[in-house]
Write a protein that holds these residues in place. Structure first.
Motif, PDB file in Angstrom:
ATOM      1  N   MET A   1       0.850  -1.188   0.000  1.00 26.25           N
ATOM      2  CA  MET A   1       0.000   0.000   0.000  1.00 26.25           C
ATOM      3  C   MET A   1       0.887   1.240   0.000  1.00 26.25           C
ATOM      4  SD  MET A   1      -2.977   0.938   2.739  1.00 26.25           S
ATOM      5  CE  MET A   1      -2.353   2.222   3.760  1.00 26.25           C
ATOM      6  N   SER A   2       0.580   2.191  -0.894  1.00 25.83           N
ATOM      7  CA  SER A   2       1.394   3.389  -0.985  1.00 25.83           C
ATOM      8  C   SER A   2       1.145   4.314   0.175  1.00 25.83           C
ATOM      9  CB  SER A   2       1.090   4.109  -2.311  1.00 25.83           C
ATOM     10  OG  SER A   2      -0.255   4.511  -2.329  1.00 25.83           O
ATOM     11  N   VAL A   3       2.173   5.057   0.490  1.00 26.22           N
ATOM     12  CA  VAL A   3       2.064   6.013   1.591  1.00 26.22           C
ATOM     13  C   VAL A   3       2.001   7.411   0.990  1.00 26.22           C
ATOM     14  CG1 VAL A   3       3.169   6.924   3.655  1.00 26.22           C
ATOM     15  CG2 VAL A   3       3.344   4.492   3.107  1.00 26.22           C
ATOM     16  N   GLU A   4       0.935   8.158   1.332  1.00 28.68           N
ATOM     17  CA  GLU A   4       0.788   9.515   0.838  1.00 28.68           C
ATOM     18  C   GLU A   4       1.792  10.436   1.509  1.00 28.68           C
ATOM     19  OE1 GLU A   4      -3.263  10.571   1.507  1.00 28.68           O
ATOM     20  OE2 GLU A   4      -3.958   9.622  -0.351  1.00 28.68           O
ATOM     21  N   GLU A   5       2.355  11.330   0.695  1.00 28.50           N
ATOM     22  CA  GLU A   5       3.311  12.298   1.224  1.00 28.50           C
ATOM     23  C   GLU A   5       2.771  13.696   0.980  1.00 28.50           C
ATOM     24  OE1 GLU A   5       7.996  13.653   0.689  1.00 28.50           O
ATOM     25  OE2 GLU A   5       7.107  12.142  -0.634  1.00 28.50           O
ATOM     26  N   ARG A   6       2.786  14.516   1.978  1.00 29.42           N
ATOM     27  CA  ARG A   6       2.246  15.864   1.867  1.00 29.42           C
ATOM     28  C   ARG A   6       3.393  16.873   1.951  1.00 29.42           C
ATOM     29  NH1 ARG A   6      -2.822  17.667   2.096  1.00 29.42           N
ATOM     30  NH2 ARG A   6      -3.549  15.583   2.736  1.00 29.42           N
ATOM     31  N   ASP A   7       3.375  17.839   1.054  1.00 36.06           N
ATOM     32  CA  ASP A   7       4.402  18.879   1.057  1.00 36.06           C
ATOM     33  C   ASP A   7       4.245  19.745   2.313  1.00 36.06           C
ATOM     34  OD1 ASP A   7       6.462  20.624  -0.084  1.00 36.06           O
ATOM     35  OD2 ASP A   7       4.826  22.050  -0.359  1.00 36.06           O
ATOM     36  N   PRO A   8       5.315  19.887   3.099  1.00 33.07           N
ATOM     37  CA  PRO A   8       5.200  20.618   4.354  1.00 33.07           C
ATOM     38  C   PRO A   8       4.987  22.121   4.175  1.00 33.07           C
ATOM     39  CG  PRO A   8       7.482  20.029   3.950  1.00 33.07           C
ATOM     40  CD  PRO A   8       6.676  19.337   2.913  1.00 33.07           C
ATOM     41  N   VAL A   9       5.334  22.678   3.003  1.00 30.36           N
ATOM     42  CA  VAL A   9       5.210  24.135   2.787  1.00 30.36           C
ATOM     43  C   VAL A   9       3.820  24.505   2.300  1.00 30.36           C
ATOM     44  CG1 VAL A   9       6.089  26.131   1.535  1.00 30.36           C
ATOM     45  CG2 VAL A   9       7.665  24.339   2.325  1.00 30.36           C
ATOM     46  N   SER A  10       3.377  23.828   1.218  1.00 27.12           N
ATOM     47  CA  SER A  10       2.074  24.173   0.632  1.00 27.12           C
ATOM     48  C   SER A  10       0.928  23.377   1.216  1.00 27.12           C
ATOM     49  CB  SER A  10       2.117  23.944  -0.881  1.00 27.12           C
ATOM     50  OG  SER A  10       2.309  22.566  -1.159  1.00 27.12           O
ATOM     51  N   GLY A  11       1.236  22.228   1.766  1.00 22.92           N
ATOM     52  CA  GLY A  11       0.197  21.372   2.307  1.00 22.92           C
ATOM     53  C   GLY A  11      -0.428  20.466   1.276  1.00 22.92           C
ATOM     54  N   TYR A  12       0.014  20.526  -0.029  1.00 23.07           N
ATOM     55  CA  TYR A  12      -0.531  19.675  -1.074  1.00 23.07           C
ATOM     56  C   TYR A  12       0.150  18.305  -1.063  1.00 23.07           C
ATOM     57  CZ  TYR A  12      -2.653  23.878  -3.074  1.00 23.07           C
ATOM     58  OH  TYR A  12      -3.389  25.021  -3.260  1.00 23.07           O
ATOM     59  N   THR A  14       1.888  15.107  -2.753  1.00 21.94           N
ATOM     60  CA  THR A  14       2.781  14.960  -3.900  1.00 21.94           C
ATOM     61  C   THR A  14       2.269  13.839  -4.787  1.00 21.94           C
ATOM     62  OG1 THR A  14       4.228  13.321  -2.861  1.00 21.94           O
ATOM     63  CG2 THR A  14       4.704  15.655  -2.412  1.00 21.94           C
ATOM     64  N   THR A  15       2.765  13.823  -6.022  1.00 21.25           N
ATOM     65  CA  THR A  15       2.348  12.776  -6.968  1.00 21.25           C
ATOM     66  C   THR A  15       3.253  11.551  -6.871  1.00 21.25           C
ATOM     67  OG1 THR A  15       3.749  13.661  -8.726  1.00 21.25           O
ATOM     68  CG2 THR A  15       1.510  14.538  -8.560  1.00 21.25           C
ATOM     69  N   GLY A  16       4.343  11.688  -6.127  1.00 21.08           N
ATOM     70  CA  GLY A  16       5.294  10.593  -6.054  1.00 21.08           C
ATOM     71  C   GLY A  16       6.431  10.718  -7.037  1.00 21.08           C
ATOM     72  N   HIS A  17       6.365  11.718  -7.934  1.00 22.35           N
ATOM     73  CA  HIS A  17       7.427  11.945  -8.905  1.00 22.35           C
ATOM     74  C   HIS A  17       8.497  12.826  -8.282  1.00 22.35           C
ATOM     75  CE1 HIS A  17       4.152  11.334 -12.195  1.00 22.35           C
ATOM     76  NE2 HIS A  17       4.552  10.181 -11.674  1.00 22.35           N
ATOM     77  N   ASP A  18       9.735  12.460  -8.503  1.00 24.44           N
ATOM     78  CA  ASP A  18      10.845  13.190  -7.902  1.00 24.44           C
ATOM     79  C   ASP A  18      11.938  13.370  -8.944  1.00 24.44           C
ATOM     80  OD1 ASP A  18      13.402  13.686  -6.547  1.00 24.44           O
ATOM     81  OD2 ASP A  18      12.292  13.332  -4.698  1.00 24.44           O
ATOM     82  N   ILE A  22      13.403  17.488  -6.534  1.00 26.66           N
ATOM     83  CA  ILE A  22      12.244  18.382  -6.771  1.00 26.66           C
ATOM     84  C   ILE A  22      11.021  17.505  -6.936  1.00 26.66           C
ATOM     85  CG2 ILE A  22      11.257  20.134  -8.278  1.00 26.66           C
ATOM     86  CD1 ILE A  22      14.083  20.906  -9.094  1.00 26.66           C
ATOM     87  N   LYS A  23      10.067  17.645  -6.028  1.00 25.82           N
ATOM     88  CA  LYS A  23       8.873  16.794  -6.023  1.00 25.82           C
ATOM     89  C   LYS A  23       7.686  17.522  -6.654  1.00 25.82           C
ATOM     90  CE  LYS A  23      10.361  14.201  -1.945  1.00 25.82           C
ATOM     91  NZ  LYS A  23      10.025  13.744  -0.580  1.00 25.82           N
ATOM     92  N   GLU A  24       6.949  16.759  -7.456  1.00 29.38           N
ATOM     93  CA  GLU A  24       5.776  17.312  -8.133  1.00 29.38           C
ATOM     94  C   GLU A  24       4.591  17.283  -7.181  1.00 29.38           C
ATOM     95  OE1 GLU A  24       3.509  16.731 -12.386  1.00 29.38           O
ATOM     96  OE2 GLU A  24       4.210  14.957 -11.325  1.00 29.38           O
ATOM     97  N   LEU A  25       3.901  18.438  -7.120  1.00 28.61           N
ATOM     98  CA  LEU A  25       2.746  18.540  -6.235  1.00 28.61           C
ATOM     99  C   LEU A  25       1.473  18.206  -6.995  1.00 28.61           C
ATOM    100  CD1 LEU A  25       3.570  21.853  -4.316  1.00 28.61           C
ATOM    101  CD2 LEU A  25       4.151  19.499  -3.699  1.00 28.61           C
ATOM    102  N   ASN A  26       0.555  17.590  -6.299  1.00 31.31           N
ATOM    103  CA  ASN A  26      -0.753  17.281  -6.870  1.00 31.31           C
ATOM    104  C   ASN A  26      -1.703  18.423  -6.514  1.00 31.31           C
ATOM    105  OD1 ASN A  26      -2.852  15.964  -8.096  1.00 31.31           O
ATOM    106  ND2 ASN A  26      -3.252  14.574  -6.380  1.00 31.31           N
ATOM    107  N   SER A  27      -1.401  19.616  -7.102  1.00 33.24           N
ATOM    108  CA  SER A  27      -2.202  20.800  -6.750  1.00 33.24           C
ATOM    109  C   SER A  27      -3.495  20.804  -7.558  1.00 33.24           C
ATOM    110  CB  SER A  27      -1.405  22.070  -7.019  1.00 33.24           C
ATOM    111  OG  SER A  27      -0.973  22.097  -8.367  1.00 33.24           O
ATOM    112  N   PRO A  28      -4.571  21.232  -6.993  1.00 27.18           N
ATOM    113  CA  PRO A  28      -5.866  21.245  -7.685  1.00 27.18           C
ATOM    114  C   PRO A  28      -5.933  22.347  -8.744  1.00 27.18           C
ATOM    115  CG  PRO A  28      -6.077  22.269  -5.547  1.00 27.18           C
ATOM    116  CD  PRO A  28      -4.691  21.721  -5.608  1.00 27.18           C
TER     117      PRO A  28
END
Length: 288
Positions: A1-12, A14-18, A22-28
């Motif tokens: 099971m994947s573990v969700e990671e949340r960006d500590p600065v924006s709170g969004y 991440t997509t898991g891409h690095d 530099i991590k990609e955010l899953n921003s709405p």
């Protein structure tokens, strides 16, 4: 099971891409984008109903508002014609002397004629009437069919060698092509025409003079000075339509000439033709 990671600065999340840390955010998607899409779709729906929209073979849906750019342009042109009706009617009907005596009407005529000349005449007669190979110069006061405004207006209406039933007609025979003269005679006549600076002496017994009087004088006159109104030019001056050098004259004698100008009666209004006549008359600088 994947573990969700949340960006500590924006709170969004991440997509898991690095990429190198530099991590990609899953921003709405911003809400304004959805709002814009809703508004544009609503506008398109309303436009389909109110404005001309769908093609239907040779026509289209007119829309509830009945808007039509072609109709709008036609209405604008009708309004402009109505505003111009007073002075265009005067220009179309008054004598040229009366028009010349009215500074305002004359100014309107010349202002109207300048672009008309550029659109319809300049391609052949050149800017400001400077002429060109095969096309007469309009600035020199030398005319084949008459240079008064009345005569110019008539030429514009009927054309030269045109389809108009009253067209000016003139044609120079092809003395060489149609074997009216022998090549040797054409050579003699070519040399003679080049010497016509002082006019023709009818009693000149030279072969060239005899050939001229026999074949050319009927149109160009016994003195070779042409006949205005017949289309036959003066051969004793330096103004040549097709060229006055030996090669050009010889070619003219061999193949003949039949210059053409279209009739403008079906393309220009009477007011426009008369305005053009005044404008062209003025190009020569010769006072009427």
């Amino acid at each position: 099971m994947s573990v969700e990671e949340r960006d500590p600065v924006s709170g969004y999340l991440t997509t898991g891409h690095d990429w190198n840390g530099i991590k990609e955010l899953n921003s709405p998607v911003p809400r304004i984008v959805f709002a814009f899409m809703v508004v544009t779709h609503l506008y398109a729906l309303v436009a389909w109903v109110l404005l001309p929209t769908w093609p239907l073979g040779q026509t289209f849906t007119r829309g509830l508002l009945g808007l039509d750019q072609k109709t709008a342009v036609a209405a604008d042109l009708a309004t402009a014609d109505a505003a111009r009706a007073g002075w265009t009617q005067a220009l179309a009907t008054l004598e040229f002397d009366t028009v010349r005596a009215d500074p305002d009407l004359m100014a309107r005529a010349l202002t109207t004629a300048a672009p008309l000349y550029g659109q319809n005449c300049q391609a052949c007669h050149g800017a400001d009437g400077i002429g060109g190979p095969g096309f007469p110069r309009l600035k020199d006061g030398i005319w084949l069919w008459g240079g008064t405004a009345d005569e110019i207006a008539t030429t514009l209406r009927v054309g030269i060698n045109a389809a108009h039933p009253d067209t000016h007609y003139a044609q120079m025979p092809a003395f060489g092509r149609d074997e009216l003269l022998a090549r040797a005679e054409i050579s003699v006549l070519t040399d003679y025409v080049r010497t016509l600076g002082n006019g023709v002496i009818p009693a000149d017994p030279a072969e060239g003079a005899v050939l001229f009087q026999t074949n050319c004088a009927a149109c160009h006159g016994e003195d070779a000075r042409g006949v205005e109104g017949s289309g036959a030019p003066n051969l004793t001056d330096a103004n040549w339509v097709y060229g006055g050098d030996a090669l050009s004259i010889r070619n003219t004698l061999i193949v003949g000439r039949q210059g053409q100008m279209p009739s403008w009666q079906s393309r220009l209004t009477e007011a426009e033709i008369r305005a053009m006549a005044l404008y062209i008359e003025g190009l020569s600088g010769v006072a009427p």
